[in-house]
Design a protein around this motif. Structure first.
Motif, mmCIF file in Angstrom:
data_model
loop_
_atom_site.group_PDB
_atom_site.id
_atom_site.type_symbol
_atom_site.label_atom_id
_atom_site.label_comp_id
_atom_site.label_asym_id
_atom_site.label_seq_id
_atom_site.Cartn_x
_atom_site.Cartn_y
_atom_site.Cartn_z
ATOM 1 N N PRO A 89 25.513 24.746 89.257
ATOM 2 C CA PRO A 89 24.607 25.819 89.896
ATOM 3 C C PRO A 89 24.850 27.262 89.538
ATOM 4 N N LEU A 90 23.845 27.781 89.668
ATOM 5 C CA LEU A 90 23.722 29.389 89.448
ATOM 6 C C LEU A 90 24.390 29.967 90.841
ATOM 7 N N GLN A 114 27.252 36.916 85.029
ATOM 8 C CA GLN A 114 27.651 36.824 83.717
ATOM 9 C C GLN A 114 29.273 36.117 83.725
ATOM 10 N N GLU A 115 29.789 36.234 84.962
ATOM 11 C CA GLU A 115 31.093 35.814 84.989
ATOM 12 C C GLU A 115 30.971 34.311 85.078
ATOM 13 N N ALA A 116 30.153 33.822 85.907
ATOM 14 C CA ALA A 116 29.941 32.220 86.009
ATOM 15 C C ALA A 116 29.522 31.744 84.602
ATOM 16 N N LEU A 117 28.586 32.258 84.155
ATOM 17 C CA LEU A 117 28.147 31.888 82.901
ATOM 18 C C LEU A 117 29.347 31.964 81.739
ATOM 19 N N ARG A 118 30.269 32.893 81.836
ATOM 20 C CA ARG A 118 31.298 32.939 80.753
ATOM 21 C C ARG A 118 32.394 31.816 81.070
ATOM 22 N N ARG A 119 32.721 31.601 82.501
ATOM 23 C CA ARG A 119 33.348 30.598 82.910
ATOM 24 C C ARG A 119 32.843 29.288 82.402
ATOM 25 N N HIS A 120 31.750 29.014 82.558
ATOM 26 C CA HIS A 120 30.902 27.798 82.080
ATOM 27 C C HIS A 120 31.436 27.672 80.688
ATOM 28 N N ASP A 142 25.947 37.303 78.548
ATOM 29 C CA ASP A 142 25.493 38.562 79.177
ATOM 30 C C ASP A 142 24.005 38.677 79.285
ATOM 31 N N GLU A 143 23.615 38.246 78.139
ATOM 32 C CA GLU A 143 21.868 38.278 78.065
ATOM 33 C C GLU A 143 21.489 37.367 78.930
ATOM 34 N N ALA A 144 21.960 36.220 78.739
ATOM 35 C CA ALA A 144 21.557 35.014 79.724
ATOM 36 C C ALA A 144 21.719 35.526 81.239
ATOM 37 N N ALA A 145 22.616 36.105 81.674
ATOM 38 C CA ALA A 145 22.941 36.579 82.953
ATOM 39 C C ALA A 145 21.928 37.373 83.413
ATOM 40 N N VAL A 146 21.187 38.412 82.661
ATOM 41 C CA VAL A 146 20.143 39.285 82.885
ATOM 42 C C VAL A 146 18.891 38.557 83.364
ATOM 43 N N PHE A 147 18.522 37.424 82.402
ATOM 44 C CA PHE A 147 17.329 36.538 82.421
ATOM 45 C C PHE A 147 17.689 35.775 84.009
ATOM 46 N N ALA A 148 18.918 35.203 84.104
ATOM 47 C CA ALA A 148 19.143 34.232 85.188
ATOM 48 C C ALA A 148 18.947 34.929 86.574
ATOM 49 N N THR A 149 19.611 36.313 86.580
ATOM 50 C CA THR A 149 19.228 37.167 88.073
ATOM 51 C C THR A 149 17.890 37.140 88.130
ATOM 52 N N TRP A 150 17.032 37.575 87.208
ATOM 53 C CA TRP A 150 15.554 37.699 87.403
ATOM 54 C C TRP A 150 15.010 36.641 87.967
ATOM 55 N N LEU A 151 15.278 35.272 87.289
ATOM 56 C CA LEU A 151 14.804 33.946 87.548
ATOM 57 C C LEU A 151 14.954 33.649 89.070
ATOM 58 N N ARG A 152 16.324 33.842 89.325
ATOM 59 C CA ARG A 152 17.029 33.368 90.625
ATOM 60 C C ARG A 152 16.312 34.390 91.816
ATOM 61 N N ASP A 153 16.322 35.590 91.248
ATOM 62 C CA ASP A 153 15.861 36.676 92.549
ATOM 63 C C ASP A 153 14.313 36.601 92.623
ATOM 64 N N SER A 154 13.305 36.675 91.378
ATOM 65 C CA SER A 154 12.041 36.848 91.371
ATOM 66 C C SER A 154 11.257 35.735 91.007
ATOM 67 N N PHE A 155 11.658 34.672 90.674
ATOM 68 C CA PHE A 155 10.861 33.711 90.181
ATOM 69 C C PHE A 155 11.022 32.073 91.059
ATOM 70 N N ASP A 203 25.421 39.816 92.230
ATOM 71 C CA ASP A 203 24.428 40.663 90.919
ATOM 72 C C ASP A 203 24.776 40.161 89.622
ATOM 73 N N THR A 204 24.130 40.870 88.828
ATOM 74 C CA THR A 204 24.278 40.248 87.341
ATOM 75 C C THR A 204 25.499 40.110 86.927
ATOM 76 N N THR A 205 26.475 40.706 87.221
ATOM 77 C CA THR A 205 27.868 40.836 86.784
ATOM 78 C C THR A 205 28.446 39.623 87.381
ATOM 79 N N GLU A 206 28.290 39.088 88.622
ATOM 80 C CA GLU A 206 28.793 37.904 89.071
ATOM 81 C C GLU A 206 28.296 36.663 88.185
#
Length: 151
Positions: free
Chosen positions: A127-128, A138-144, A90-103, A133-136
């Motif tokens: 692949p991310l 989170q689900e991908a990281l949790r599946r991983h 969940d924490e990584a997903a917040v960062f990953a969303t920012w990384l994907r969408d803003s960096f 959104d962040t919830t999706e």
């Protein structure tokens, strides 16, 4: 289900393996982006004892009282990685969303791996999700994690 446990591990984020320079990033550009996106980040440059290259260590507040530590290496414009240490999906997903969408310059250019996966012999990044959104994410990281975690 083990994926729901939201265990702590390290997550690393990479450009696609077939285009390691896809982010066109430098440590300076990452530092600027972190300073713009997160309140009062702590950043420090140091020489990596493993590879002898300069890396950027950072600590950012993802949400009130939720801090994560990371390290980034971008030794040349054609290679990059960012690792978050001891985080939940969940924490990584917040960062990953920012990384994907803003960096990252395009949403399909972010891949990830985890220490848990690597400890189980899986080294190829996943692949991310390029959308959602962040919830999706989170689900991908949790599946991983769920594909490697044992109860």
């Amino acid at each position: 289900m083990s994926a729901q446990r939201n265990i702590r591990t390290n997550f690393s984020f990479y450009p696609p393996q077939d285009d390691p320079g896809a982010w066109h990033a430098t440590l300076d550009s990452l530092e600027r982006a972190l300073r713009e996106a997160f309140p009062e980040p702590t950043v420090e440059y140091r020489k990596s004892g493993i590879h002898g290259m300069t890396v950027l260590d950072f600590e950012i507040e993802l949400a009130p009282d939720v801090w994560v530590d990371g390290t980034a290496a971008m030794p040349k414009r054609d290679y990059a990685y960012i690792t978050l240490t001891d985080v939940t999906a969940d924490e990584a997903a917040v960062f990953a969303t920012w990384l994907r969408d803003s960096f990252a310059p395009a949403p399909h250019l972010v891949h990830f791996a985890s220490s848990l996966a690597m400890a189980n012999g899986a080294e190829a990044p996943w692949p991310l999700p390029p959308g959602g959104d962040t919830t999706e994410i989170q689900e991908a990281l949790r599946r991983h994690l769920g594909s490697f975690d044992t109860p």
